[in-house]
Design a protein around this motif. Structure first.
Motif, PDB file in Angstrom:
ATOM      1  N   GLN A  84       0.840  -1.199   0.000  1.00  0.00           N
ATOM      2  CA  GLN A  84       0.000   0.000   0.000  1.00  0.00           C
ATOM      3  C   GLN A  84       0.873   1.245   0.000  1.00  0.00           C
ATOM      4  O   GLN A  84       1.847   1.336   0.763  1.00  0.00           O
ATOM      5  CB  GLN A  84      -0.915   0.012   1.229  1.00  0.00           C
ATOM      6  CG  GLN A  84      -1.866   1.196   1.270  1.00  0.00           C
ATOM      7  CD  GLN A  84      -2.797   1.132   2.461  1.00  0.00           C
ATOM      8  OE1 GLN A  84      -2.395   0.701   3.549  1.00  0.00           O
ATOM      9  NE2 GLN A  84      -4.034   1.528   2.267  1.00  0.00           N
ATOM     10  N   GLN A  85       0.528   2.184  -0.841  1.00  0.00           N
ATOM     11  CA  GLN A  85       1.159   3.500  -0.830  1.00  0.00           C
ATOM     12  C   GLN A  85       0.045   4.540  -0.961  1.00  0.00           C
ATOM     13  O   GLN A  85      -0.712   4.528  -1.939  1.00  0.00           O
ATOM     14  CB  GLN A  85       2.166   3.652  -1.965  1.00  0.00           C
ATOM     15  CG  GLN A  85       3.011   4.926  -1.836  1.00  0.00           C
ATOM     16  CD  GLN A  85       4.197   4.913  -2.792  1.00  0.00           C
ATOM     17  OE1 GLN A  85       4.032   4.765  -3.987  1.00  0.00           O
ATOM     18  NE2 GLN A  85       5.400   5.064  -2.247  1.00  0.00           N
ATOM     19  N   ALA A  86      -0.060   5.376   0.085  1.00  0.00           N
ATOM     20  CA  ALA A  86      -1.164   6.338   0.161  1.00  0.00           C
ATOM     21  C   ALA A  86      -2.473   5.558   0.132  1.00  0.00           C
ATOM     22  O   ALA A  86      -2.680   4.663   0.930  1.00  0.00           O
ATOM     23  CB  ALA A  86      -1.058   7.366  -0.946  1.00  0.00           C
ATOM     24  N   SER A  87      -3.354   5.859  -0.802  1.00  0.00           N
ATOM     25  CA  SER A  87      -4.655   5.182  -0.841  1.00  0.00           C
ATOM     26  C   SER A  87      -4.698   4.038  -1.839  1.00  0.00           C
ATOM     27  O   SER A  87      -5.757   3.458  -2.069  1.00  0.00           O
ATOM     28  CB  SER A  87      -5.744   6.202  -1.191  1.00  0.00           C
ATOM     29  OG  SER A  87      -5.473   6.775  -2.467  1.00  0.00           O
ATOM     30  N   THR A  88      -3.561   3.723  -2.439  1.00  0.00           N
ATOM     31  CA  THR A  88      -3.516   2.671  -3.454  1.00  0.00           C
ATOM     32  C   THR A  88      -2.899   1.405  -2.857  1.00  0.00           C
ATOM     33  O   THR A  88      -1.852   1.467  -2.204  1.00  0.00           O
ATOM     34  CB  THR A  88      -2.679   3.106  -4.667  1.00  0.00           C
ATOM     35  OG1 THR A  88      -3.252   4.297  -5.216  1.00  0.00           O
ATOM     36  CG2 THR A  88      -2.657   2.020  -5.728  1.00  0.00           C
ATOM     37  N   SER A  89      -3.552   0.263  -3.087  1.00  0.00           N
ATOM     38  CA  SER A  89      -3.028  -1.004  -2.547  1.00  0.00           C
ATOM     39  C   SER A  89      -3.226  -2.119  -3.564  1.00  0.00           C
ATOM     40  O   SER A  89      -4.050  -2.021  -4.475  1.00  0.00           O
ATOM     41  CB  SER A  89      -3.713  -1.360  -1.232  1.00  0.00           C
ATOM     42  OG  SER A  89      -5.091  -1.639  -1.437  1.00  0.00           O
ATOM     43  N   GLN A  90      -2.464  -3.163  -3.390  1.00  0.00           N
ATOM     44  CA  GLN A  90      -2.590  -4.373  -4.205  1.00  0.00           C
ATOM     45  C   GLN A  90      -2.076  -5.551  -3.398  1.00  0.00           C
ATOM     46  O   GLN A  90      -1.287  -5.387  -2.450  1.00  0.00           O
ATOM     47  CB  GLN A  90      -1.826  -4.242  -5.517  1.00  0.00           C
ATOM     48  CG  GLN A  90      -0.327  -3.992  -5.351  1.00  0.00           C
ATOM     49  CD  GLN A  90       0.398  -3.891  -6.685  1.00  0.00           C
ATOM     50  OE1 GLN A  90      -0.089  -4.353  -7.707  1.00  0.00           O
ATOM     51  NE2 GLN A  90       1.585  -3.287  -6.667  1.00  0.00           N
ATOM     52  N   ALA A  91      -2.505  -6.750  -3.768  1.00  0.00           N
ATOM     53  CA  ALA A  91      -2.061  -7.965  -3.082  1.00  0.00           C
ATOM     54  C   ALA A  91      -2.052  -9.114  -4.075  1.00  0.00           C
ATOM     55  O   ALA A  91      -2.964  -9.230  -4.914  1.00  0.00           O
ATOM     56  CB  ALA A  91      -2.957  -8.292  -1.899  1.00  0.00           C
ATOM     57  N   PHE A  92      -1.040  -9.951  -3.963  1.00  0.00           N
ATOM     58  CA  PHE A  92      -0.919 -11.114  -4.844  1.00  0.00           C
ATOM     59  C   PHE A  92      -0.384 -12.308  -4.043  1.00  0.00           C
ATOM     60  O   PHE A  92       0.535 -12.162  -3.223  1.00  0.00           O
ATOM     61  CB  PHE A  92       0.048 -10.847  -6.004  1.00  0.00           C
ATOM     62  CG  PHE A  92      -0.431  -9.816  -6.980  1.00  0.00           C
ATOM     63  CD1 PHE A  92      -1.379 -10.138  -7.944  1.00  0.00           C
ATOM     64  CD2 PHE A  92       0.068  -8.520  -6.928  1.00  0.00           C
ATOM     65  CE1 PHE A  92      -1.809  -9.180  -8.848  1.00  0.00           C
ATOM     66  CE2 PHE A  92      -0.357  -7.562  -7.829  1.00  0.00           C
ATOM     67  CZ  PHE A  92      -1.305  -7.886  -8.800  1.00  0.00           C
TER      68      PHE A  92
END
Length: 808
Positions: A84-92
């Motif tokens: 996550q950076q600021a309001s952006t996130s991802q997961a794999f």
């Protein structure tokens, strides 16, 4: 991002994460093992069982039950990353292949693209470098403490995963690393308690093995949190200690400014939302602690996660450990041994956490020790890069070759050791194969090598009057004669199989009647003397322990000298390591080994005669009135040698090479015709043939079997005519490229000063293996048609013979 940013050494085997193979080698015979090319470097200690993680990121190799092979991706066993950076996130989840069984459908799987990262392997370490997906620079190093001449940590059932995360951006990054693991306690044991032995289409004896996959009733997971560690233990209730019963542990360290999360009971057969929803949104787990055992139809898994924030330019290291404690190895029903690591962690099956904690405490020291071992070799400018890569990676078989390493006792102070010939030929330490294939063990774990040789010495005098049919005749459509399993005095072919009693019930293979083989006795004698000479020529106890067996087996082999010329004749049946290849009369291969073995036996006897009378081991002689008298025995062996040496030259040398044999009339050039000469020179014994003849023969072999065989693309075929054509286009062994034989031939070329030729052969074979999906399952044989036979083979560790010749 470069690999050096994460301290990855050069000369690794590399593969883009998730990249498949267009035309991988395929198996030659349908009944032989072929799991496909998705093999990565195995993780685990010798004889402790092992796991494997492929270059696409899935855990798919499960050699937990000693001597047995299970290849199956278990999707819930996985690492995942949240960012996550600021309001952006991802997961794999870090595998490019989603589950094929319809589970974990809510999970996002790592995108498969050739620019999204690279897998590196240099046994016993491997790395995943993740690129162009996350903002962070991420790497995972995975290894086990495989350390030369180390007889403790090398046995540990543990895999360490060292994550390194770096923030190259100008804003904070929050990361979470999750390790999920399915509870598979009880899965890796044979559901067939009395497996039936049958004959396969290639004439090999096989037995039924059916792992208890999915048998999770009674399994449960629990959380352990201490000052420095967080772990989940995966166990089973109320089971007696037996094969496949024990514990798994997944663990990590507690560190400042790191949050720890856990879930001890989630369903891996579901869509996975109970884990993935929280993790993918915020990088955390719900801290669920539930020790309820699984019911008959249930599956359960555990998870731990660590979450942390990296400031711009900050780098952080996070270690995880996966440990297992399955202390009992059971062979035939009721035949049980404890594994070597139990000498250090106990034998009650509840030490997985202690093993994991030991790994987390010591992993940095282990890394340093591995690097100190490998770096001098990697730094050598005179060694080709592909050779350095393969030299280490071919050691994989000591971990994943169905390896046994028993607990120590008074007779065997470091335990007993054994590696399968392969999983298609599922018996241990085939002596003809290890003639080349055991160089790695000798050079790196000499005490284990000598334990194997002592096991053969103990077996030579034994007999087993059970009879069985011979598989070779079955493959020829002929009625098979019956043969005794083991004749007293004959050197056994192998040390038994996982379904019987290894080390005690020998000669498991029945493809040929190995009591009739003409190379095994010589192979034994040469390995005894080799193990003495190449470890400093000071282990006189080894020679004392083996002398009786040396005398007995050479005397037995001499009975096959039917014409009295001093050399045992081959019978016309395949009666040596090339066990589909008929040799008749005096043969170059077996006759040369006979001459070298006589020289070695004479040298052993002379060494024992010079033994100090006041040495404690001299009591062996005084307490053994039936011990073969040394001076008289030396005289007998010398008389045989004097008679046979000129016969060998006279009957076989034709001015260009040594003929295959004296009676078949074959004009084939055999690649390994002078193995005996190689061994004689290696051990400082007199040449068995004139050096100029050896040189000429090698040149002929190189041109006929390598250069003229598809322009040297594949390696040297076992046997071709002078013009490179086959004597019989339908033959099997002569037209195969045997990987280990090629490495042995390269060592011989190196020994005789033909370095460029040695490197060309070595490079050709290595590239065929590692460019075509055969990595970490190197076969015995490859063909020019892109097929292979007998993967996970013992003999390719002969690559260490090249290093031995080059270095010493």
């Amino acid at each position: 991002m470069t690999q050096h940013q994460f301290s990855i050494p050069p000369h690794t085997w590399t593969r883009p994460i998730g990249l498949g193979w267009d035309k991988p080698y395929t198996v030659r015979m349908a009944s032989n093992l072929d799991d496909g090319p998705w093999h990565g470097m195995p993780l685990g200690g010798f004889g402790a069982g092992c796991i494997g993680r492929a270059s696409r990121g899935d855990f798919n190799l499960w050699h937990i039950d000693s001597g047995e092979h299970t290849f199956k991706s278990i999707p819930a066993c996985q690492f995942s990353i949240f960012e996550q950076q600021a309001s952006t996130s991802q997961a794999f989840a870090l595998c490019t292949q989603p589950p094929a069984d319809g589970t974990l459908t809510t999970w996002q799987w790592y995108p498969q693209h050739c620019e999204n990262g690279v897998y590196h392997a240099l046994y016993p370490r491997s790395w995943f470098i993740y690129e162009n997906v996350f903002q962070a620079h991420l790497a995972c190093e995975q290894f086990s403490p495989i350390l030369p001449e180390n007889y403790q940590e090398t046995s540990y059932p543990v895999a360490v995963f060292v994550w390194r995360a770096h923030n190259p951006t100008n804003a904070p990054l929050t990361l979470s690393i999750m390790l999920t693991w399915q509870n598979t306690v009880g899965w890796f044991q044979n559901a067939i308690k009395n497996p039936e032995i049958r004959m396969r289409d290639d004439g090999s004896p096989v037995y039924e093995y059916e792992p208890c996959l999915g048998n999770s009733a009674g399994n449960f997971n629990r959380l352990i949190v201490e000052d420095n560690y967080c772990a989940c233990l995966l166990e089973r209730t109320g089971s007696d200690l037996q094969d496949g019963i024990g514990q798994w542990a997944i663990a990590t360290t507690q560190q400042p400014n790191i949050e720890l999360f856990y879930h001890t009971r989630w369903n891996p057969n579901s869509d996975g939302a109970e884990i993935w929803h929280n993790f993918a949104n915020n990088g955390f787990l719900p801290n669920t602690e539930n020790t309820t055992p699984a019911g008959k139809q249930e599956q359960l898994a555990a998870a731990i996660a660590v979450r942390f924030t990296l400031q711009p330019g900050e780098t952080r290291e996070i270690p995880f450990a996966i440990a297992w404690d399955f202390p009992v190895t059971e062979f035939a029903l009721g035949v049980k041994y404890f594994r070597r690591y139990t000498d250090f962690f106990g034998r009650n099956g509840d030490n997985a956490l202690a093993i994991a904690q030991t790994a987390l405490q010591n992993y940095q020291s282990w890394q340093q020790q591995i690097q100190a071992w490998q770096q001098p070799i990697l730094d050598r400018d005179d060694l080709p890069s592909v050779f350095k890569m393969a030299l280490f990676n071919e050691l994989y078989d000591l971990t994943s070759g169905g390896t046994l390493w028993s607990a120590a006792d008074d007779r065997d102070p470091v335990g007993q050791f054994a590696v399968l010939e392969c999983f298609d030929y599922r018996w241990y330490e085939s002596l003809d194969v290890r003639l080349y294939g055991s160089f790695a063990l000798l050079m790196l774990w000499s005490k284990l090598e000598k334990s194997v040789i002592r096991a053969f010495a103990r077996a030579i005098g034994q007999r087993d009057d059970h009879t069985r049919v011979i598989g070779y005749y079955y493959t020829q459509g002929l009625e098979s004669p019956t043969a005794l399993r083991k004749v007293a005095g004959a050197t056994p072919h192998d040390l038994g199989a996982p379904n019987e009693h290894p080390w005690e019930a020998t000669n498991y293979t029945s493809y040929q009647d190995c009591n009739l083989w003409k190379d095994l006795s010589c192979d034994f004698v040469l390995q005894v003397y080799r193990d003495f000479v190449l470890t400093g020529a000071t282990d006189w106890e080894l020679l004392w322990d083996c002398w009786s067996a040396v005398v007995q087996t050479l005397t037995y082999l001499k009975t096959f000298d039917l014409d009295g010329d001093g050399i045992p004749e081959n019978s016309g049946a395949p009666d040596q390591t090339f066990d589909d290849w008929r040799l008749q009369g005096v043969s170059a291969y077996c006759g040369g080994l006979w001459l070298a073995a006589l020289e070695a036996a004479i040298a052993i006897g002379k060494t024992l005669l010079s033994y100090p009378d006041d040495h404690p081991a001299s009591k062996i002689l005084a307490s053994a009135p039936d011990y073969p008298p040394i001076p008289e025995t030396i005289d007998i062996f010398q008389s045989w040698l004097v008679r046979s040496r000129p016969i060998y030259q006279e009957k076989l040398w034709n001015g260009q090479y040594y003929r295959l044999d004296s009676k078949s009339g074959s004009d084939v050039v055999m690649a390994d015709q002078l193995c005996g000469q190689f061994y004689a020179r290696l051990l400082g014994l007199p040449d068995i043939v004139p050096p100029e003849c050896a040189t000429q023969a090698l040149k002929t072999v190189y041109n006929a079997c390598f250069v003229k065989f598809h322009n040297g693309q594949f390696g040297a075929a076992n046997g071709l005519k002078l013009d490179g054509s086959p004597e019989n286009p339908n033959a099997t062994h002569p037209l195969e490229v045997w990987t280990g034989i090629n490495f042995g031939l390269a060592a011989f070329l190196m020994q005789m000063g033909m370095k460029s030729e040695a490197w060309r052969i070595t490079q050709a074979v290595v590239q065929q293996v590692y460019d075509n999906g055969l990595q970490f399952r190197t076969p015995e044989a490859i063909t020019a048609k892109g097929t292979f036979r007998a993967c996970h083979y013992l003999r390719p560790m002969a690559i260490w013979a090249i290093y031995r010749v080059l270095t010493f």
